[in-house]
Design a protein around this motif. Structure first.
Motif, PDB file in Angstrom:
ATOM      1  N   PRO A   1     -32.041   8.670  -4.540  1.00 53.50           N
ATOM      2  CA  PRO A   1     -31.522   8.937  -5.962  1.00 53.50           C
ATOM      3  C   PRO A   1     -30.396   8.104  -6.207  1.00 53.50           C
ATOM      4  O   PRO A   1     -29.408   7.383  -5.253  1.00 53.50           O
ATOM      5  N   VAL A   2     -30.349   7.606  -7.350  1.00 58.76           N
ATOM      6  CA  VAL A   2     -29.340   6.695  -7.877  1.00 58.76           C
ATOM      7  C   VAL A   2     -28.591   7.311  -9.134  1.00 58.76           C
ATOM      8  O   VAL A   2     -29.080   7.675 -10.204  1.00 58.76           O
ATOM      9  N   VAL A   3     -27.342   7.401  -8.872  1.00 58.43           N
ATOM     10  CA  VAL A   3     -26.320   8.027  -9.835  1.00 58.43           C
ATOM     11  C   VAL A   3     -25.865   7.084 -10.667  1.00 58.43           C
ATOM     12  O   VAL A   3     -25.196   5.906 -10.327  1.00 58.43           O
ATOM     13  N   GLU A   4     -25.939   7.270 -12.190  1.00 55.67           N
ATOM     14  CA  GLU A   4     -25.444   6.366 -13.246  1.00 55.67           C
ATOM     15  C   GLU A   4     -24.102   6.418 -13.814  1.00 55.67           C
ATOM     16  O   GLU A   4     -23.805   5.719 -14.332  1.00 55.67           O
ATOM     17  N   ALA A   5     -23.492   7.590 -13.278  1.00 53.69           N
ATOM     18  CA  ALA A   5     -22.147   8.005 -13.860  1.00 53.69           C
ATOM     19  C   ALA A   5     -21.164   6.999 -13.667  1.00 53.69           C
ATOM     20  O   ALA A   5     -20.924   6.279 -12.655  1.00 53.69           O
ATOM     21  N   ASP A   6     -20.235   6.849 -14.408  1.00 49.02           N
ATOM     22  CA  ASP A   6     -19.169   6.009 -14.306  1.00 49.02           C
ATOM     23  C   ASP A   6     -17.898   6.608 -13.387  1.00 49.02           C
ATOM     24  O   ASP A   6     -18.096   7.924 -13.060  1.00 49.02           O
ATOM     25  N   ARG A   7     -17.206   5.513 -12.894  1.00 45.32           N
ATOM     26  CA  ARG A   7     -16.206   6.114 -11.924  1.00 45.32           C
ATOM     27  C   ARG A   7     -15.272   7.198 -12.437  1.00 45.32           C
ATOM     28  O   ARG A   7     -14.776   8.217 -11.503  1.00 45.32           O
ATOM     29  N   ALA A   8     -14.870   7.216 -13.492  1.00 46.19           N
ATOM     30  CA  ALA A   8     -14.006   8.288 -13.906  1.00 46.19           C
ATOM     31  C   ALA A   8     -14.723   9.732 -13.972  1.00 46.19           C
ATOM     32  O   ALA A   8     -14.061  10.640 -13.537  1.00 46.19           O
ATOM     33  N   ALA A   9     -15.919   9.838 -14.313  1.00 49.05           N
ATOM     34  CA  ALA A   9     -16.604  10.880 -14.421  1.00 49.05           C
ATOM     35  C   ALA A   9     -16.896  11.523 -12.828  1.00 49.05           C
ATOM     36  O   ALA A   9     -16.680  12.666 -12.621  1.00 49.05           O
ATOM     37  N   LEU A  10     -17.191  10.571 -11.893  1.00 44.59           N
ATOM     38  CA  LEU A  10     -17.159  10.635 -10.304  1.00 44.59           C
ATOM     39  C   LEU A  10     -15.963  11.356  -9.965  1.00 44.59           C
ATOM     40  O   LEU A  10     -15.769  12.500  -9.283  1.00 44.59           O
ATOM     41  N   GLU A  11     -14.970  10.761 -10.334  1.00 44.64           N
ATOM     42  CA  GLU A  11     -13.503  11.193 -10.007  1.00 44.64           C
ATOM     43  C   GLU A  11     -13.165  12.374 -10.326  1.00 44.64           C
ATOM     44  O   GLU A  11     -12.499  13.340  -9.679  1.00 44.64           O
ATOM     45  N   ALA A  12     -13.462  12.819 -11.475  1.00 41.66           N
ATOM     46  CA  ALA A  12     -13.335  14.191 -12.201  1.00 41.66           C
ATOM     47  C   ALA A  12     -14.022  15.306 -11.797  1.00 41.66           C
ATOM     48  O   ALA A  12     -13.463  16.269 -11.596  1.00 41.66           O
ATOM     49  N   THR A  13     -15.167  15.033 -11.369  1.00 44.80           N
ATOM     50  CA  THR A  13     -16.214  16.258 -11.104  1.00 44.80           C
ATOM     51  C   THR A  13     -16.822  16.146  -9.417  1.00 44.80           C
ATOM     52  O   THR A  13     -16.351  17.040  -9.020  1.00 44.80           O
ATOM     53  N   ASP A  14     -17.472  15.235  -9.378  1.00 47.71           N
ATOM     54  CA  ASP A  14     -18.148  14.896  -7.994  1.00 47.71           C
ATOM     55  C   ASP A  14     -17.039  15.017  -6.730  1.00 47.71           C
ATOM     56  O   ASP A  14     -17.485  15.609  -5.767  1.00 47.71           O
ATOM     57  N   PHE A  15     -16.104  14.111  -6.994  1.00 46.86           N
ATOM     58  CA  PHE A  15     -15.197  14.077  -5.889  1.00 46.86           C
ATOM     59  C   PHE A  15     -14.306  15.243  -5.607  1.00 46.86           C
ATOM     60  O   PHE A  15     -13.647  15.363  -4.507  1.00 46.86           O
ATOM     61  N   ALA A  16     -14.223  15.878  -6.934  1.00 49.52           N
ATOM     62  CA  ALA A  16     -12.632  16.778  -6.915  1.00 49.52           C
ATOM     63  C   ALA A  16     -12.874  17.730  -5.663  1.00 49.52           C
ATOM     64  O   ALA A  16     -11.933  17.994  -5.194  1.00 49.52           O
ATOM     65  N   PRO A  17     -14.059  18.422  -5.435  1.00 47.88           N
ATOM     66  CA  PRO A  17     -14.042  19.437  -4.415  1.00 47.88           C
ATOM     67  C   PRO A  17     -13.727  18.779  -2.986  1.00 47.88           C
ATOM     68  O   PRO A  17     -13.023  19.537  -2.084  1.00 47.88           O
ATOM     69  N   PHE A  18     -14.354  17.667  -2.747  1.00 43.21           N
ATOM     70  CA  PHE A  18     -14.073  16.857  -1.489  1.00 43.21           C
ATOM     71  C   PHE A  18     -12.903  16.633  -1.215  1.00 43.21           C
ATOM     72  O   PHE A  18     -12.302  16.785  -0.224  1.00 43.21           O
ATOM     73  N   ARG A  19     -12.083  16.323  -2.221  1.00 43.61           N
ATOM     74  CA  ARG A  19     -10.550  15.733  -2.409  1.00 43.61           C
ATOM     75  C   ARG A  19      -9.684  16.945  -2.056  1.00 43.61           C
ATOM     76  O   ARG A  19      -8.838  17.122  -1.334  1.00 43.61           O
ATOM     77  N   ALA A  20     -10.276  18.170  -2.494  1.00 49.11           N
ATOM     78  CA  ALA A  20      -9.484  19.379  -2.408  1.00 49.11           C
ATOM     79  C   ALA A  20      -9.696  19.994  -0.968  1.00 49.11           C
ATOM     80  O   ALA A  20      -8.925  20.678  -0.507  1.00 49.11           O
ATOM     81  N   LEU A  21     -10.789  19.686  -0.335  1.00 49.26           N
ATOM     82  CA  LEU A  21     -11.123  20.125   1.050  1.00 49.26           C
ATOM     83  C   LEU A  21     -11.156  19.085   1.935  1.00 49.26           C
ATOM     84  O   LEU A  21     -11.594  19.181   3.136  1.00 49.26           O
TER      85      LEU A  21
END
Length: 561
Positions: free
Chosen positions: A292-312
Motif C-alpha cells: 500500500p502507498v499512502v498519499e496523505a500529507d505529513r500534517a494529516a498523518l501527524e493529526a490522525t494516523d500517528f496520534a494513537p501511537f504517540r499517546a500510547l
C-alpha cells in the motif's frame, strides 16, 4: 526491582491544563488517601496534534510492588489507572531483588512460526540451534487447550528458555486464532468504538474487560504476548483489511479504548503489541497481497494516523506496518525505511521507546527473498523480525541474515518483560457477564450487525416477498385476460416486472416501518384492475393454460343450479 527505587509512575487521568491536572490529583488523592498516600504528583504534557495538548496526572515515587498494589486497589474501586514504563538505569538492570543484577539474555532477533499442531523433530532441532527470541502461533497451530499447552511447552523446551515469549494475533472478530468451540468468541474492536459513541465510560470499561478476558484465555495455554490492540485510524474508502479491527475513525476514541484494552491484557499477565505503527488505516490495499502507498500529507498523518501511537508510546511493544508513507519516504515501506523509523516511530512524531517487531516477512508487500527482507527491516531499525508461515526452508535461510538481539533491543525486551506479571485475581464469569451487559448484545457471538449483515437480512426478507407479489399479481391479470377482460393487460400488469406491482406505501414504507420496529411484516401490492362485467362467467369458469406455443388453452365450465 527495575530502574531504581521509586521509578514507577501510576497514570491517573488526562486533562487539558496543568491547573486541571493539579485539581484532579487533589480530588483523586482525597478520595483514595490509603492508596495514594506517600506518592507525589507528576504531570506529563502530551501533544496529540489536532486534538490538542493533554496533561497526564501521575502518582510518582512508587517502587514496582507498590505501584502494582496501588493499581489493583484503585481498579477494585472502578478507577481507571495504568502503569507507565519506568526509566532504566542500564541494559543489565533486570530482576526483582533490591540490588540484584542479572545479565540480559541475547537470543536471535527473530520470532518464528511452526507448521502444525506439534513441534516436529526437525523443527525442534532447528529451533535449538537458531535460538529465536520466541514464537508466534496461527490458526493452523490451535486445536484445543491441551494440545496448545503441549505445543507452547515444546516450543520453549526447544530453545531451553521457559520464559521465551509466545505470540498470537487474538484481536477478536475475524482475527482470532483460537476459536469456538474450545474458546469463546470475542467481538471485533469496532464494537467497542460503536459503544463509545453511546457511552464513552461503558466502552472503556468494556474494552478493559475484553482485554482481561483475552489475557485469561491466552494465559491458560501459556501465551504471553498478544498482537493487539489495533491502533490504526481507518479513513473512508480504505481497504477493509483493517475495517472493524479498528476501534474508530476518531483518534481520541482509539487512544482511550486501545489504552483500556492494553491495560486489561497486562492485568491478565499478557503483553500487548500496539499495531500497525505508524498507521495502516489509510491504506487502500491489503499489505498481505501488495504494497500500500499512502498519499496523505505529513500534517494529516501527524493529526490522525500517528496520534494513537504517540499517546500510547509508553507501552512496551509495537509492530511496524509494511506501508509506504509517501510524504515521509516515498521509496520504501515504513518497516524497511530508516527515515520513517528515525523521524516518526522513534522520533518526535511518535516517540516510541519500546521494542519494535516487523510485520510478517512473508507478506507480499515486501520484495525479495526472505533473507533480503529480513536484512532490509533490520537495517531500517527493527529490533526483531517476524517470520510466521512455518516454512522450515525459509527459516533456515534467515539464520545468516539475523543476528542476536542488539544491546538496545535486549534492554527494550527486558523492560517489556518487567511489565508482565502473574495475572491479577479476577472473577472470569462475572467479567464475562458484565461485558455482555455493557455491550447489551442480543447475539450469541457478541457482535453488532454490520451494514453488510443488515443488507443481507433485509434482502432475505424483501426479495422473496417481491417475487411472490410479482407472480401473484401477474397471475391475477393473466387469468382476467384469458377470461375475457384485457384491462390489466393493456395497463402493463401482465408482467414479471415487479415495479408494475409495487404500491409505494403498502409494499415499501409500511413493511419497512414494521420490520424495523416490531420485526413483523405486513403490506399489500397495487390492486390488479379487472372489469368483472367483461369476464366470461367469472363465478363458474375454471381455466387452465399452457406456456405459449405449447398447446391450446383449455377451460372447463359449469353452471350454478
Amino acid at each position: 526491582m527495575i530502574g531504581g527505587s521509586g521509578s514507577w509512575r501510576i497514570q491517573l487521568a488526562s486533562v487539558r491544563s496543568e491547573g486541571e491536572a493539579a485539581a484532579e490529583w487533589r480530588r483523586i488523592a482525597g478520595r483514595h488517601p490509603d492508596a495514594l498516600g506517600g506518592l507525589s504528583m507528576q504531570v506529563a504534557r502530551v501533544d496529540l496534534g489536532d486534538k490538542g495538548v493533554f496533561y497526564r496526572v501521575q502518582g510518582a515515587g512508587a517502587d514496582e510492588a507498590r505501584a502494582k498494589s496501588v493499581c489493583a486497589q484503585l481498579r477494585a474501586q472502578n478507577v481507571g489507572v495504568w502503569l507507565s514504563v519506568p526509566s532504566f538505569s542500564g541494559p543489565a538492570s533486570v530482576g526483582r531483588g533490591a540490588a540484584s543484577s542479572t545479565p540480559v539474555a541475547h537470543p536471535r532477533a527473530v520470532v518464528f512460526g511452526c507448521a502444525g499442531l506439534e513441534v516436529t523433530p526437525d523443527e525442534a532441532a532447528f529451533f535449538r540451534d537458531a535460538d529465536p527470541l520466541g514464537f508466534i502461533l496461527f490458526r493452523r497451530n490451535c486445536d484445543n487447550r491441551d494440545q496448545m499447552r503441549r505445543l507452547v511447552d515444546d516450543l520453549r523446551a526447544s530453545v531451553g528458555r521457559p520464559d521465551a515469549p509466545v505470540l498470537i494475533d487474538q484481536e477478536g472478530g475475524r482475527v482470532a486464532r483460537m476459536r469456538p468451540p474450545h474458546w469463546p468468541a470475542h467481538p471485533p474492536m469496532g464494537v467497542f468504538g460503536a459503544l463509545a459513541g453511546r457511552d464513552a465510560d461503558a466502552a472503556q470499561e468494556a474494552a478493559w474487560i475484553n482485554g482481561r478476558l483475552l489475557a485469561h484465555m491466552l494465559a491458560e495455554v501459556g501465551i504471553t504476548v498478544d498482537c493487539a490492540p489495533v491502533c490504526d485510524v481507518p479513513v473512508e474508502g480504505a481497504h477493509d483489511i483493517i475495517g472493524d479491527r479498528a476501534f474508530s475513525r476518531d483518534p481520541a476514541v482509539v487512544i482511550a479504548l486501545a489504552r483500556a484494552t492494553a491495560e486489561g491484557l497486562l492485568a491478565g499477565g499478557v503483553l500487548p503489541v500496539i499495531k500497525h505503527i505508524p498507521g495502516h488505516g489509510r491504506a487502500f490495499a491489503d499489505s498481505h497481497a501488495e504494497l500500500p502507498v499512502v498519499e496523505a500529507d505529513r500534517a494529516a498523518l501527524e493529526a490522525t494516523d500517528f496520534a494513537p501511537f504517540r499517546a500510547l508510546a509508553d507501552l512496551p511493544l509495537a509492530m511496524v506496518a509494511h506501508v509506504v508513507l509517501k510524504a515521509i519516504d516515498p521509496t520504501a515501506p515504513a518497516s524497511t525505511s530508516s527515515i520513517v523509523v528515525r523521524e516518526v516511530v522513534r522520533g518526535p512524531s511518535i516517540g516510541f521507546g519500546g521494542l519494535l517487531f516487523s510485520d510478517d516477512l512473508s507478506m507480499n508487500a515486501l520484495q525479495g527473498d526472505p533473507r533480503t527482507r529480513a536484512e532490509a527491516v533490520l537495517a531500517a531499525g527493527m529490533d526483531v523480525v517476524l517470520h510466521c508461515n512455518g516454512d522450515l526452508a525459509e527459516m533456515r535461510s534467515l539464520i545468516g541474515a539475523v543476528p542476536v538481539l542488539s544491546g538496545a533491543a535486549a534492554e527494550r525486551w527486558a523492560r517489556a518483560e518487567a511489565m508482565r506479571h502473574a495475572p491479577e485475581p479476577a472473577d472470569i464469569a462475572a467479567l464475562t457477564n458484565r461485558l455482555a451487559e455493557l455491550l447489551a448484545r442480543p447475539r450469541p457471538d457478541g457482535r453488532e450487525r454490520t451494514m453488510e449483515e443488515w443488507i443481507f437480512q433485509v434482502t432475505a426478507v424483501a426479495l422473496p416477498a417481491i417475487i411472490a407479489i410479482t407472480l401473484h399479481e401477474a397471475a391475477h391479470g393473466f387469468v382476467a385476460w384469458r377470461l375475457g377482460d384485457d384491462t390489466a393487460y393493456r395497463l402493463g400488469r401482465v408482467t414479471f416486472n415487479p415495479i408494475r406491482h409495487i404500491d409505494p406505501f403498502g409494499t415499501v414504507l409500511l413493511p419497512a416501518l414494521m420490520f424495523f420496529t416490531t420485526g413483523f411484516v405486513f403490506g399489500w401490492a397495487k390492486p390488479v384492475p379487472v372489469n368483472f362485467a367483461r369476464l366470461d362467467h367469472p363465478a363458474a369458469t375454471w381455466c387452465g393454460w399452457r406456456w405459449p406455443g405449447r398447446g391450446p388453452t383449455s377451460c372447463w365450465r359449469w353452471r350454478r343450479r
